[in-house]
Design a protein around this motif. Structure first.
Motif, PDB file in Angstrom:
ATOM      1  N   ARG A  92      -9.220  29.182 -24.402  1.00  0.00           N
ATOM      2  CA  ARG A  92      -9.795  30.490 -25.261  1.00  0.00           C
ATOM      3  C   ARG A  92     -10.799  30.554 -25.681  1.00  0.00           C
ATOM      4  NH1 ARG A  92     -11.641  30.270 -30.582  1.00  0.00           N
ATOM      5  NH2 ARG A  92     -11.112  27.937 -31.036  1.00  0.00           N
ATOM      6  N   ASP A  93     -11.683  31.564 -25.762  1.00  0.00           N
ATOM      7  CA  ASP A  93     -13.154  31.600 -26.231  1.00  0.00           C
ATOM      8  C   ASP A  93     -13.310  31.447 -27.497  1.00  0.00           C
ATOM      9  OD1 ASP A  93     -16.098  32.057 -25.856  1.00  0.00           O
ATOM     10  OD2 ASP A  93     -15.347  34.390 -25.422  1.00  0.00           O
ATOM     11  N   PRO A  94     -14.726  30.197 -27.746  1.00  0.00           N
ATOM     12  CA  PRO A  94     -14.540  29.400 -28.864  1.00  0.00           C
ATOM     13  C   PRO A  94     -15.253  30.474 -29.433  1.00  0.00           C
ATOM     14  CG  PRO A  94     -16.446  28.781 -26.987  1.00  0.00           C
ATOM     15  CD  PRO A  94     -14.965  29.691 -26.411  1.00  0.00           C
ATOM     16  N   ARG A  95     -16.375  32.099 -29.573  1.00  0.00           N
ATOM     17  CA  ARG A  95     -16.333  33.040 -30.132  1.00  0.00           C
ATOM     18  C   ARG A  95     -15.162  33.901 -30.885  1.00  0.00           C
ATOM     19  NH1 ARG A  95     -20.188  35.048 -25.471  1.00  0.00           N
ATOM     20  NH2 ARG A  95     -18.578  34.665 -24.644  1.00  0.00           N
ATOM     21  N   ALA A 119     -12.997  37.287 -36.374  1.00  0.00           N
ATOM     22  CA  ALA A 119     -14.041  38.295 -35.394  1.00  0.00           C
ATOM     23  C   ALA A 119     -12.578  39.728 -34.733  1.00  0.00           C
ATOM     24  CB  ALA A 119     -14.268  37.255 -34.233  1.00  0.00           C
ATOM     25  N   GLU A 120     -11.345  38.620 -34.756  1.00  0.00           N
ATOM     26  CA  GLU A 120      -9.881  39.107 -34.602  1.00  0.00           C
ATOM     27  C   GLU A 120      -9.921  40.695 -35.254  1.00  0.00           C
ATOM     28  OE1 GLU A 120      -8.662  39.933 -31.518  1.00  0.00           O
ATOM     29  OE2 GLU A 120      -9.781  38.242 -30.465  1.00  0.00           O
ATOM     30  N   LEU A 121      -9.404  40.377 -36.581  1.00  0.00           N
ATOM     31  CA  LEU A 121      -9.491  41.098 -38.093  1.00  0.00           C
ATOM     32  C   LEU A 121     -10.817  42.351 -37.346  1.00  0.00           C
ATOM     33  CD1 LEU A 121      -7.933  38.992 -40.855  1.00  0.00           C
ATOM     34  CD2 LEU A 121      -7.019  40.627 -39.442  1.00  0.00           C
ATOM     35  N   ASN A 122     -11.749  41.411 -37.288  1.00  0.00           N
ATOM     36  CA  ASN A 122     -13.119  42.665 -37.190  1.00  0.00           C
ATOM     37  C   ASN A 122     -13.534  43.406 -36.192  1.00  0.00           C
ATOM     38  OD1 ASN A 122     -15.539  43.997 -38.294  1.00  0.00           O
ATOM     39  ND2 ASN A 122     -16.665  42.225 -37.300  1.00  0.00           N
ATOM     40  N   ARG A 123     -12.668  43.154 -35.459  1.00  0.00           N
ATOM     41  CA  ARG A 123     -12.493  44.330 -33.988  1.00  0.00           C
ATOM     42  C   ARG A 123     -11.182  45.128 -34.456  1.00  0.00           C
ATOM     43  NH1 ARG A 123     -11.155  40.864 -29.009  1.00  0.00           N
ATOM     44  NH2 ARG A 123     -13.320  39.785 -29.238  1.00  0.00           N
TER      45      ARG A 123
END
Length: 136
Positions: free
Chosen positions: A9-12, A17-21
């Motif tokens: 997995r990408d650490p970012r 971040a997923e909820l924001n996306r």
């Protein structure tokens, strides 16, 4: 033992971040409307803020007030004054000192090979007094 699991997995990529996306567009739109309302009518914003503070103060002094009932304490007897407590403490200290003195006397007399009549009398009185102190 257990094998180490390697994540690709990408650490970012985090939950935020997923909820924001996923929901970022909706949140940005709501934030835009709120900012536009604040910019367009600052007096109404201040009025709403002051009203909410007044309502909060009124509720905290009326509905949300802690009504703790005083607990009824049944007192069995009257409280003894402090001086009687010190008297009891001094008496207990005196009894302990006397007990230690009598135990030393009994130990010294029991270590003797032969006892005189005075030693026997002292030993009997010391043992009697120790019994009286232990009953106390």
């Amino acid at each position: 033992m257990w094998r180490k699991i390697h994540s690709e997995r990408d650490p970012r990529d985090t939950l935020f971040a997923e909820l924001n996306r996923e929901f970022g567009a909706y949140a940005n739109r709501v934030g835009f409307y709120i900012k536009a309302f604040f910019d367009k009518s600052p007096k109404a914003t201040f009025g709403i803020m002051a009203a909410v503070m007044l309502i909060s103060a009124a509720l905290s002094f009326t509905i949300f007030r802690s009504r703790s009932t005083p607990s009824h304490v049944n007192v069995a007897g009257t409280a003894a004054p402090v001086s009687s407590g010190f008297d009891e403490l001094l008496q207990a200290t005196g009894r302990i000192r006397e007990t230690l003195h009598l135990k030393r006397l009994v130990d010294s007399l029991s270590n003797k090979k032969e006892l005189t009549s005075n030693d026997s009398t002292a030993l009997i009185h010391a043992l009697d007094r120790l019994q009286q102190l232990n009953k106390h």
